[in-house]
Write an enzyme that holds these catalytic residues in place. Structure first.
Site, PDB file in Angstrom:
ATOM      1  N   ASP A 151       0.826  -1.215   0.000  1.00 12.19           N
ATOM      2  CA  ASP A 151       0.000   0.000   0.000  1.00 12.19           C
ATOM      3  C   ASP A 151       0.860   1.264   0.000  1.00 12.19           C
ATOM      4  OD1 ASP A 151      -2.318   1.440   0.006  1.00 12.19           O
ATOM      5  OD2 ASP A 151      -2.778   1.121   2.120  1.00 12.19           O
ATOM      6  N   ASN A 156     -11.231  -2.364  -5.020  1.00 10.65           N
ATOM      7  CA  ASN A 156     -10.474  -1.379  -5.811  1.00 10.65           C
ATOM      8  C   ASN A 156     -11.164  -0.990  -7.123  1.00 10.65           C
ATOM      9  OD1 ASN A 156      -7.268  -2.691  -4.698  1.00 10.65           O
ATOM     10  ND2 ASN A 156      -8.318  -0.853  -4.006  1.00 10.65           N
TER      11      ASN A 156
END
Ligand code: IPE
Ligand code: IPE
Ligand code: MG
Length: 228
Positions: free
Chosen positions: A13, A61
């Site tokens: 991330d 996502n």
């Protein structure tokens, strides 16, 4: 290194923030992040890790702008089309995990090709979690079980219905970028996982920091509900 985890998972991330902090478009962060992924795959393989699960695209996502989603898919395609030699040299097996059937055809084909080409590799297995969600994995397993008409099940049998049945429980989960959450990654497999967080953004993550995570892990006392 002693006491190595058998299965390491990484929530890669911070790509977007890495780019924004440099005044670059988010996709540049993903591009740089892909380079980190390459380095860490090799490092993990050299260190003797058996399973490395990499969270590359979650089922959530899809909420991102279409351009970013498409860029991520094309980046992954480029990755598999250019990294075969590297995987073969390092004897690394490529696998994917998730609702891969919902991805664009060209990407599914790219993944299938890479899986075939590396199927004989006997070193580390690098698992790319793409369109992956931990809850979805559990629901997909339950639906397979229902289709087979089973009316009761135990943990060991349930495991056979997960995306990669032979994948062992997750020993160590690393998350970069300072976020302290699981974000729907490997829910079933992480019941007793050791967690390791760093503020480092994924594009800045290094082999050295990866080793530090492994060293910390090696010193932890895992009790699995028992006593020492
Ligand atoms: C991780 O980086 C990559 C994916 C989720 C695909 P992000 O894109 O989430 O980066 P941040 O969290 O916005 O910085
Ligand atoms: C988790 O990161 C998914 C991947 C790294 C692929 P996100 O950036 O999507 O997670 P949240 O939204 O911050 O929880
Ligand atoms: Mg993020």
């Amino acid at each position: 290194m002693e006491n190595l985890p058998l299965h390491v998972g990484i929530i890669m991330d911070g790509n977007g923030r890495w780019a924004v902090r440099r005044g670059l478009p988010r996709i540049e962060g993903h591009r740089k992040g892909a380079e980190t992924t390459e380095k860490i795959v090799i490092a993990a393989s050299n260190l003797g890790i058996k399973y490395l699960s990499l969270y590359a695209f979650s089922t959530e996502n899809w909420k991102r702008p279409k351009e970013e989603v498409n860029f991520l898919f094309s980046l992954m395609y480029e990755y598999v089309r250019s990294k075969l030699d590297l995987f073969l040299e390092n004897n690394v097996k490529f696998r994917t995990m998730g609702r891969v059937w919902e991805l664009p055809d060209y990407l599914q084909e790219g993944f299938a090709w890479m899986e075939e080409q590396t199927a004989h590799c006997t070193g580390m297995t690098a698992i790319f979690a793409v369109n992956y969600g931990g809850r979805q994995e559990i629901i997909d397993a339950v639906n397979s079980i229902l289709r087979e008409g089973l009316d009761s099940i135990d943990q060991e049998t349930f495991r056979h219905y997960l995306y990669i049945p032979e994948l062992p429980d997750l020993d160590l989960l690393i998350r970069t970028s300072g976020e302290l959450r699981i974000s729907n990654f490997l829910l079933w497999q992480s019941a007793y996982t050791e967690l390791w967080f760093t503020e480092t953004l994924w594009p800045d993550f290094t082999e050295e920091e990866f080793r530090r995570a492994l060293e910390d892990f090696s010193k932890r006392e895992r009790r699995f509900g028992g006593i020492k």
